[in-house]
Design a protein around this motif. Structure first.
Motif, PDB file in Angstrom:
ATOM      1  N   VAL B 117       1.878   2.751   0.738  1.00 19.26           N
ATOM      2  CA  VAL B 117       0.880   1.935   1.416  1.00 19.26           C
ATOM      3  C   VAL B 117       0.453   0.787   0.500  1.00 19.26           C
ATOM      4  N   ASP B 118       0.335  -0.387   1.052  1.00 22.37           N
ATOM      5  CA  ASP B 118      -0.083  -1.544   0.262  1.00 22.37           C
ATOM      6  C   ASP B 118      -0.904  -2.452   1.178  1.00 22.37           C
ATOM      7  N   PRO B 119      -2.221  -2.591   0.875  1.00 19.38           N
ATOM      8  CA  PRO B 119      -3.079  -3.384   1.755  1.00 19.38           C
ATOM      9  C   PRO B 119      -2.752  -4.878   1.745  1.00 19.38           C
ATOM     10  N   THR B 120      -1.854  -5.313   0.860  1.00 21.50           N
ATOM     11  CA  THR B 120      -1.603  -6.750   0.768  1.00 21.50           C
ATOM     12  C   THR B 120      -0.355  -7.194   1.507  1.00 21.50           C
ATOM     13  N   CYS B 121       0.383  -6.281   2.103  1.00 22.12           N
ATOM     14  CA  CYS B 121       1.565  -6.729   2.837  1.00 22.12           C
ATOM     15  C   CYS B 121       1.911  -5.751   3.947  1.00 22.12           C
ATOM     16  N   PRO B 147      -0.342   8.119  -5.399  1.00 21.64           N
ATOM     17  CA  PRO B 147      -0.987   7.157  -4.506  1.00 21.64           C
ATOM     18  C   PRO B 147      -1.738   6.105  -5.324  1.00 21.64           C
ATOM     19  N   VAL B 148      -1.547   4.838  -4.973  1.00 24.39           N
ATOM     20  CA  VAL B 148      -2.142   3.765  -5.771  1.00 24.39           C
ATOM     21  C   VAL B 148      -3.662   3.811  -5.733  1.00 24.39           C
ATOM     22  N   ALA B 149      -4.219   4.311  -4.640  1.00 27.34           N
ATOM     23  CA  ALA B 149      -5.680   4.395  -4.570  1.00 27.34           C
ATOM     24  C   ALA B 149      -6.194   5.233  -5.742  1.00 27.34           C
ATOM     25  N   ARG B 150      -5.449   6.288  -6.091  1.00 26.41           N
ATOM     26  CA  ARG B 150      -5.875   7.142  -7.195  1.00 26.41           C
ATOM     27  C   ARG B 150      -5.739   6.403  -8.519  1.00 26.41           C
ATOM     28  N   VAL B 151      -4.626   5.681  -8.700  1.00 30.49           N
ATOM     29  CA  VAL B 151      -4.431   4.940  -9.940  1.00 30.49           C
ATOM     30  C   VAL B 151      -5.502   3.854 -10.075  1.00 30.49           C
ATOM     31  N   ALA B 152      -5.860   3.243  -8.944  1.00 28.05           N
ATOM     32  CA  ALA B 152      -6.919   2.229  -8.992  1.00 28.05           C
ATOM     33  C   ALA B 152      -8.220   2.875  -9.491  1.00 28.05           C
ATOM     34  N   GLY B 177       1.946 -10.286  -6.601  1.00 29.78           N
ATOM     35  CA  GLY B 177       2.106  -9.008  -5.924  1.00 29.78           C
ATOM     36  C   GLY B 177       1.256  -7.922  -6.559  1.00 29.78           C
ATOM     37  N   LYS B 178       1.559  -7.611  -7.817  1.00 26.61           N
ATOM     38  CA  LYS B 178       0.858  -6.519  -8.489  1.00 26.61           C
ATOM     39  C   LYS B 178      -0.612  -6.840  -8.677  1.00 26.61           C
ATOM     40  N   ALA B 179      -0.897  -8.041  -9.162  1.00 29.92           N
ATOM     41  CA  ALA B 179      -2.289  -8.415  -9.435  1.00 29.92           C
ATOM     42  C   ALA B 179      -3.117  -8.332  -8.152  1.00 29.92           C
ATOM     43  N   GLN B 180      -2.578  -8.873  -7.068  1.00 29.54           N
ATOM     44  CA  GLN B 180      -3.326  -8.907  -5.806  1.00 29.54           C
ATOM     45  C   GLN B 180      -3.493  -7.500  -5.236  1.00 29.54           C
ATOM     46  N   ARG B 181      -2.467  -6.680  -5.406  1.00 32.29           N
ATOM     47  CA  ARG B 181      -2.555  -5.311  -4.901  1.00 32.29           C
ATOM     48  C   ARG B 181      -3.652  -4.536  -5.637  1.00 32.29           C
ATOM     49  N   ILE B 182      -3.727  -4.729  -6.939  1.00 27.25           N
ATOM     50  CA  ILE B 182      -4.761  -4.044  -7.723  1.00 27.25           C
ATOM     51  C   ILE B 182      -6.149  -4.551  -7.328  1.00 27.25           C
ATOM     52  N   LEU B 183      -6.267  -5.874  -7.189  1.00 28.13           N
ATOM     53  CA  LEU B 183      -7.563  -6.438  -6.787  1.00 28.13           C
ATOM     54  C   LEU B 183      -7.986  -5.906  -5.420  1.00 28.13           C
ATOM     55  N   ALA B 184      -7.023  -5.680  -4.541  1.00 32.52           N
ATOM     56  CA  ALA B 184      -7.346  -5.157  -3.212  1.00 32.52           C
ATOM     57  C   ALA B 184      -7.730  -3.680  -3.293  1.00 32.52           C
ATOM     58  N   GLU B 185      -6.983  -2.899  -4.073  1.00 33.19           N
ATOM     59  CA  GLU B 185      -7.267  -1.465  -4.168  1.00 33.19           C
ATOM     60  C   GLU B 185      -8.595  -1.198  -4.871  1.00 33.19           C
ATOM     61  N   GLY B 211      -5.513 -13.902   4.268  1.00 34.56           N
ATOM     62  CA  GLY B 211      -6.428 -12.929   4.852  1.00 34.56           C
ATOM     63  C   GLY B 211      -6.472 -11.587   4.133  1.00 34.56           C
ATOM     64  N   VAL B 212      -5.955 -11.525   2.902  1.00 37.45           N
ATOM     65  CA  VAL B 212      -5.999 -10.273   2.150  1.00 37.45           C
ATOM     66  C   VAL B 212      -7.358 -10.152   1.452  1.00 37.45           C
ATOM     67  N   ALA B 213      -8.043  -9.016   1.674  1.00 41.74           N
ATOM     68  CA  ALA B 213      -9.349  -8.803   1.047  1.00 41.74           C
ATOM     69  C   ALA B 213      -9.164  -8.288  -0.369  1.00 41.74           C
ATOM     70  N   MET B 214      -9.845  -8.935  -1.306  1.00 39.81           N
ATOM     71  CA  MET B 214      -9.718  -8.544  -2.721  1.00 39.81           C
ATOM     72  C   MET B 214     -11.067  -8.669  -3.401  1.00 39.81           C
ATOM     73  N   LEU B 215     -11.165  -8.171  -4.650  1.00 40.47           N
ATOM     74  CA  LEU B 215     -12.391  -8.353  -5.428  1.00 40.47           C
ATOM     75  C   LEU B 215     -12.668  -9.843  -5.569  1.00 40.47           C
ATOM     76  N   PRO B 216     -13.955 -10.206  -5.708  1.00 36.57           N
ATOM     77  CA  PRO B 216     -14.235 -11.602  -6.066  1.00 36.57           C
ATOM     78  C   PRO B 216     -13.594 -11.911  -7.424  1.00 36.57           C
ATOM     79  N   THR B 217     -13.097 -13.129  -7.571  1.00 40.55           N
ATOM     80  CA  THR B 217     -12.425 -13.474  -8.831  1.00 40.55           C
ATOM     81  C   THR B 217     -12.940 -14.793  -9.355  1.00 40.55           C
TER      82      THR B 217
END
Ligand code: ZN
Lengths: 529, 334
Positions: B117-121, B147-152, B177-185, B211-217
Motif C-alpha cells: 500500500v502506498d498513499p502516494t500512487c 507494513p510501511v505504516a509501522r516503519v513510519a 518517491g521515497k521522500a513523499q511516501r514517508i511524508l505521507a505515512e 493531490g497527495v497529502a503530506m506533512l507540512p514542509t
C-alpha cells in the motif's frame, strides 16, 4: 534475552562512543548481576565454545523454510553474516511472537551451554523451538551466541568506561580487574564493582600498556635524552607473574600460557614472591633471538618434549616491572621500575633475561642503529619516555614503536583456495580481512609464506572449519590471524576496503592473537602515504 | 512461435511491430516511459509516452521542448502495428507497467513495481500476460517488507527521541518517491513541519499538486543561516551525507530509509545511526506472487539479483525464466 538484545541494538545503532557507553551504563545499572556478568563476558570479546556446527544450523533453517540450499548460500554471500542470514530467513515461517523475558544467564547456562552434550535430534528440537519463539532481533542475538561469533563493535576500553560510571571506580582499576579469567557469575560481577579491594585473584595480570606506531620523525619527540630506547622484539608480549608460590604466564591475548614454557617457569621459580614482569617471550639461543617461526613451534604445544625444548629454546626477556614485594609499581617512573627490575633479576641468564637499553646518544645515531634492526632479529626500536608511568592500553604519548618498513598488518583469514601444480591438493592461496566495525572486509590475497608443516596443519584446519564453498574457494571461520607484510599501500576505488596492498605476503601465523586483536581498516588506512 | 515482442538492443528494450522503445537509455524517436526515475526516463528522445501522473515529474526532468504525451491508465491505443496500454505499477507517482499486444500475444514490461500500500500512487494492477518482464532489485528471500505504516511509526519514535536529546534527525532517502511516501505515512503520527533538502522541494511540490497529502514542509535553504534545527526532521538525498551542508544540523542523528537497510552490514558500512526498511520495490514474496498472478509462462528479469530470481523461477516455480540485460538499476540507494 530481551534486555540484552536491546543493548545489542543500542550499541549497533549508534556510531558515537558516548552513546555506546551510555547504553552499556544503563544496562549494567538495570540488569541483574547474573545477567550483567554474562554481558561483561560477551562484550569483552569472550565467546562460548562452538556449541552447534553451523552445518546443522543451516540444515534446520532449510527444513524450517523449505528453500533450496543454493538459495540460502546465495543469501548468505550477500549478507555476509551467518547468524543474521538465518535470523532473517526464519522471519517468514513464524508468526511475529511475543518478546522473550527469560534472563540472559538462564539462556546461556540452562539452555545454550547444555546443547553441547545433547544428541543431534534433541539439539535440533531445542533450537527450532527457540527460533519459533523469538522475535527476529532476539533470534539474531541467539544465533550470534550459538555460532560463537558475538561481536558488537565496542572495545574493552568502552566497557570499562561504562562500568566506571556505574561503580564510581577508576577505569584503571576496572581494566585491571577485568584482566585474565572472567567468571561470569553474579559474585564476580559484584566483586568487579566493589569499592573495596577484594581478595584479588592471584593469577590476574595487569592490563598491558601498548605502544603506538611512530608516524613522524622522532625528533618531534624532543630531546633524545628524555627517552629510553630498546629493540622492538619480535616475539609474544607477555607478563610473568610470581605470586603465592606459583608462576603464571599470560600472553597479550590474555591466554594463560601455563605448561607451554616450562624452562621459563623453572627460571621464575627462584624469583621472590609478589612480582610481575612485563616482557617478551622469544625463541633464543646463546645471545641471539631466533626467527619467530621457531617460536611458533612452541606456541600451541602443551608440555613440550625435551627434544623440542632443545630445538626451539625460549626465554622471557623482561623490560618492565609492574609489581614487586606484592605492591603495584605501575605509577612509579620508568627508570625506577627498570632499576627495580635490575635489582630483582640482574642481567638475567638462562631462560629469564633483561632487555638492555640502546645507547645511541642522539636521534641520528639511533636512526642508523634502527637500520640494523633486521640483522639483530628485531622489528625496529621502542621509545619509552623517561619518568612515565605504566599506563593502560593504547594510550598515546609515552611509548612509541618505531618499526622498520615493510609495514605489516594483522589480518584474519576469510577464504582459502587450492594452489597450483605441486600444491593443488592443498589450500595455499588465502584471502585476509581486517575489521570494519564488526565486519571483516577483505584487504589482501596472499600465497603461502608458511613452511610445509604449517601449510599441512593449516590445510587440515581449513577443511574442518569451512563455512561454505564457492567452487574451489572456501570461506572459513574467521579465527586465524596472520601477519601480512607488504611493500606499499594505495587508495583504491576498486576494492571494497578502499585500499590496495602491493605485494602482500604472510610473514607469520599469529596463533597468539585472537581474531578480535587483528587490525582495523582504520589502522590500515592510517598507513596510507 | 511469434518472435519476441520486446527485445534488448543497444538503445534499449525495443518493440519491432510498434517501432518504439521502453525506457530507452540512448536517444530514440519514440520512447514509452514507465516512470520518472532517472535510470528509466532519460533525456533526448523525440516523443515520450507516459501516464498523465508522470507528466509533471518528467517535465521537471526533461528539456522544455520534449514532447510528452500523457496517457490514461487501462486505455489501449495503437502504436505502429501494436496495441499498448498503461497500468499502475505502484512504485512512485505515475509509475506504470506497459502492456503490449500484437497478434494475440501479450507482453507486460513492469518497470519498477511494488505490491504494498502506498498513499502516494495508484496501487499495482495485475495484468495477465504471456511474457512478463519483471524487475529483480530485491530478489533474495531475506527481503521482506513490514507494513510501511509501522516503519513510519519507528521513524517518528526516532524523531521524538532525537528531539528529546536535542539532536536533528536527518533522514536520507531517495528524493523522488521515497521522500513523499514517508511524508505521507508520517501524517498518521504528527502534523509537525519537516525540512527538505533543496533537491526534494520541487518533487514534493509536484506531489502536492497531484493531490497527495503530506506533512507540512519547509526548505532548509529558506531558513535563516543560524536557524536551530534541534528537534526537527530533515529529509535529504543520500548524496548529501558527509557534505558541508550537514554541518548546520549538529548535533545530528542520521537515518537511512531503504530496502537495503534490511541488512545490518549495509547500514554499518555507510555509518548511519539508524536504518529504516522502506522500499518502493517488490520484495521477494511479492516478486514470486506477481509472477504467479500474471499467469505468464515466460519471465524475463531485469536489474538486481536476476540470477537468483531466474534460477528460482526455473527450478522451483517451473516457469521459463531468463535474464534480460538492461541499463536500469540506477536506484542503488532505493
Ligand atoms: Zn524506479
Amino acid at each position: 534475552m530481551q534486555r540484552f538484545t536491546a543493548l545489542y541494538q543500542a550499541l549497533d545503532e549508534t556510531t558515537a562512543t558516548s552513546g555506546k557507553v551510555a547504553a552499556m551504563e544503563a544496562y549494567f545499572r538495570e540488569a541483574p548481576a547474573a545477567d550483567a556478568a554474562w554481558a561483561v563476558y560477551f562484550l569483552t570479546g569472550r565467546r562460548l565454545r562452538r556449541l552447534v556446527p553451523t552445518a546443522e544450523l543451516r540444515a534446520w533453517t532449510l527444513e524450517a523454510t523449505g528453500m533450496p540450499a543454493w538459495l540460502l548460500e546465495e543469501t548468505y554471500a550477500s549478507v555476509g553474516d551467518l547468524a543474521e542470514t538465518l535470523a532473517l530467513l526464519l522471519d517468514q515461517p513464524f508468526a511475529p511472537p511475543e518478546q522473550d523475558a527469560t534472563p540472559l544467564h538462564v539462556w546461556v547456562e540452562e539452555r545454550i551451554q547444555p546443547l553441547r552434550g545433547m544428541a543431534t535430534e534433541a539439539r535440533r528440537d531445542a533450537v527450532l523451538g527457540w527460533w519459533a519463539a523469538l522475535p527476529t532481533p532476539q533470534r539474531f542475538v541467539l544465533n550470534k551466541l550459538l555460532t560463537g561469533a558475538f561481536r558488537v563493535g565496542v572495545s574493552r576500553r568502552l566497557v570499562v568506561r561504562a562500568l566506571a560510571r556505574v561503580s564510581g571506580l577508576e577505569t584503571a582499576t576496572l581494566a585491571h580487574r577485568l584482566m585474565g579469567q572472567w567468571q561470569p557469575t553474579p559474585a564476580a560481577f559484584e566483586a568487579l564493582l566493589d569499592p573495596e579491594e577484594q581478595g584479588e585473584d592471584r593469577s590476574r595480570p595487569y592490563p598491558f600498556f601498548l605502544a603506538s606506531p611512530l608516524e613522524a620523525d622522532p625528533t618531534a619527540l624532543g630531546d633524545r635524552s628524555d627517552w629510553i630506547a630498546e629493540w622492538k622484539w619480535d616475539g609474544i608480549r607477555g607478563q610473568l607473574l610470581r605470586r603465592g608460590g606459583e608462576c603464571f604466564i599470560w600472553s597479550r591475548g590474555e591466554d594463560m600460557m601455563a605448561g607451554r614454557f616450562p624452562e621459563i617457569e623453572a627460571a621464575a621459580a627462584d624469583l621472590p614472591d609478589g612480582l610481575v614482569l612485563d616482557g617478551e617471550i622469544l625463541a633464543w639461543e646463546d645471545d641471539t633471538p631466533l626467527p619467530f617461526n621457531v617460536l611458533q613451534q612452541r606456541i600451541g604445544r602443551l608440555r613440550p618434549s625435551a627434544k623440542i625444548q632443545r630445538e626451539a629454546p625460549v626465554i622471557f626477556l623482561a623490560y618492565d616491572l609492574l609489581e614487586a614485594g606484592g605492591a603495584d609499581r605501575r605509577q612509579e617512573p620508568l627508570e625506577a621500575r627498570r632499576e627495580l627490575l635490575r635489582d630483582v633479576i640482574g642481567d638475567g641468564a638462562g631462560a629469564l633475561r633483561r632487555a638492555q637499553a640502546l645507547d645511541a646518544g642522539d636521534w641520528v645515531a639511533l636512526a642508523s642503529l634502527r637500520q640494523t634492526a633486521r640483522e639483530e632479529g628485531t622489528e625496529g626500536i621502542m621509545l619509552k619516555r623517561r619518568g612515565s608511568p605504566y599506563r593502560v592500553g593504547r594510550t598515546r604519548g609515552d611509548w612509541w614503536k618505531w618499526k622498520l618498513a615493510p609495514r605489516t598488518v594483522d589480518a584474519v583469514m576469510l577464504y582459502a583456495q587450492p594452489g597450483h601444480g605441486r600444491r593443488s591438493s592443498l589450500f595455499t592461496d588465502y584471502t585476509f580481512g581486517v575489521w570494519d566495525g564488526d565486519t571483516l572486509v577483505p584487504v589482501a590475497k596472499a600465497y603461502s609464506g608458511l613452511d610445509d608443516a604449517e601449510i599441512q596443519r593449516l590445510d587440515r584446519w581449513i577443511r574442518s572449519h569451512t563455512i561454505e564453498r564457492f567452487g574451489p574457494v572456501r570461506s572459513v571461520a574467521p579465527q586465524q590471524v596472520f601477519e601480512l607484510a607488504f611493500e606499499g599501500l594505495a587508495p583504491s576505488r576498486r576494492h571494497k576496503s578502499g585500499v590496495a596492498m602491493r605485494f602482500p605476503r604472510i610473514s607469520r601465523w599469529r596463533e597468539d592473537l585472537a581474531p578480535g586483536e587483528a587490525d582495523t581498516l582504520d589502522d590500515v588506512k592510517a598507513m596510507l602515504p | 512461435m511469434v518472435a519476441d515482442l520486446i527485445r534488448p538492443t543497444e538503445r534499449g528494450l525495443y518493440c519491432p511491430p510498434g517501432d518504439f522503445y521502453i525506457d530507452p537509455w540512448r536517444p530514440v524517436e519514440r520512447a514509452v516511459i514507465t516512470h520518472a526515475h532517472g535510470d528509466h526516463a532519460r533525456w533526448g528522445h523525440r516523443i515520450y509516452y507516459a501516464s498523465h501522473a508522470s507528466r509533471p515529474l518528467l517535465e521537471r526532468r526533461l528539456s522544455r521542448d520534449a514532447l510528452i504525451l500523457g496517457c490514461d491508465f487501462d486505455k489501449p491505443f495503437r502504436l505502429g502495428d501494436a496495441w499498448i496500454s498503461f497500468h499502475p505499477a505502484g512504485h512512485i507517482l505515475g509509475s506504470s507497467q506497459v502492456r503490449v499486444e500484437y497478434r494475440g500475444c501479450v507482453w507486460v514490461a513492469s518497470g519498477d513495481y511494488k505490491r504494498d500500500v502506498d498513499p502516494t500512487c495508484e496501487p499495482f494492477q495485475v495484468v495477465p500476460c504471456d511474457t512478463f518482464i519483471t524487475e529483480a532489485t530485491f530478489a533474495l528471500p531475506i527481503y521482506r517488507w513490514e507494513p510501511v505504516a509501522r516503519v513510519a511509526g519507528e521513524i517518528h519514535q526516532w524523531w521524538r527521541a532525537c528531539a528529546r536529546a536535542g539532536q536533528t534527525a536527518v533522514l536520507f532517502c531517495y528524493a523522488l518517491g521515497k521522500a513523499q511516501r514517508i511524508l505521507a505515512e508520517l501524517l498518521a503520527y504528527t502534523r509537525d513541519t519537516a525540512y527538505l533538502h533543496g533537491a526534494m522541494v520541487p518533487l514534493v511540490d509536484a506531489y502536492r499538486d497531484a493531490g497527495v497529502a503530506m506533512l507540512p514542509t519547509a526548505s532548509v535553504s529558506a531558513m535563516p543561516r543560524n536557524h536551530d534545527f534541534a528537534g526537527a526532521l530533515v529529509l535529504a538525498p543520500p548524496s548529501a551525507a558527509g557534505s558541508s551542508w550537514m554541518r548546520r544540523f549538529r548535533p545530528e542523528s542520521t537515518g537511512f530509509a531503504s530496502g537495503w537497510m534490511r541488512i545490518r552490514g549495509n547500514r554499518r558500512r555507510r555509518g548511519y545511526d539508524r536504518g529504516f526498511v522502506v522500499s518502493d520495490h517488490a520484495d521477494w514474496p511479492a516478486l514470486l506472487q506477481t509472477v504467479r498472478d500474471t499467469g505468464a509462462r515466460r519471465v524475463l528479469a531485469t536489474h538486481g539479483r536476476t540470477d537468483v530470481l531466474v534460477r528460482y523461477l526455473n527450478e522451483v516455480e517451473g516457469v521459463d525464466a531468463q535474464p534480460l540485460v538492461t541499463d536500469y538499476g540506477g536506484e542503488a540507494d532505493d
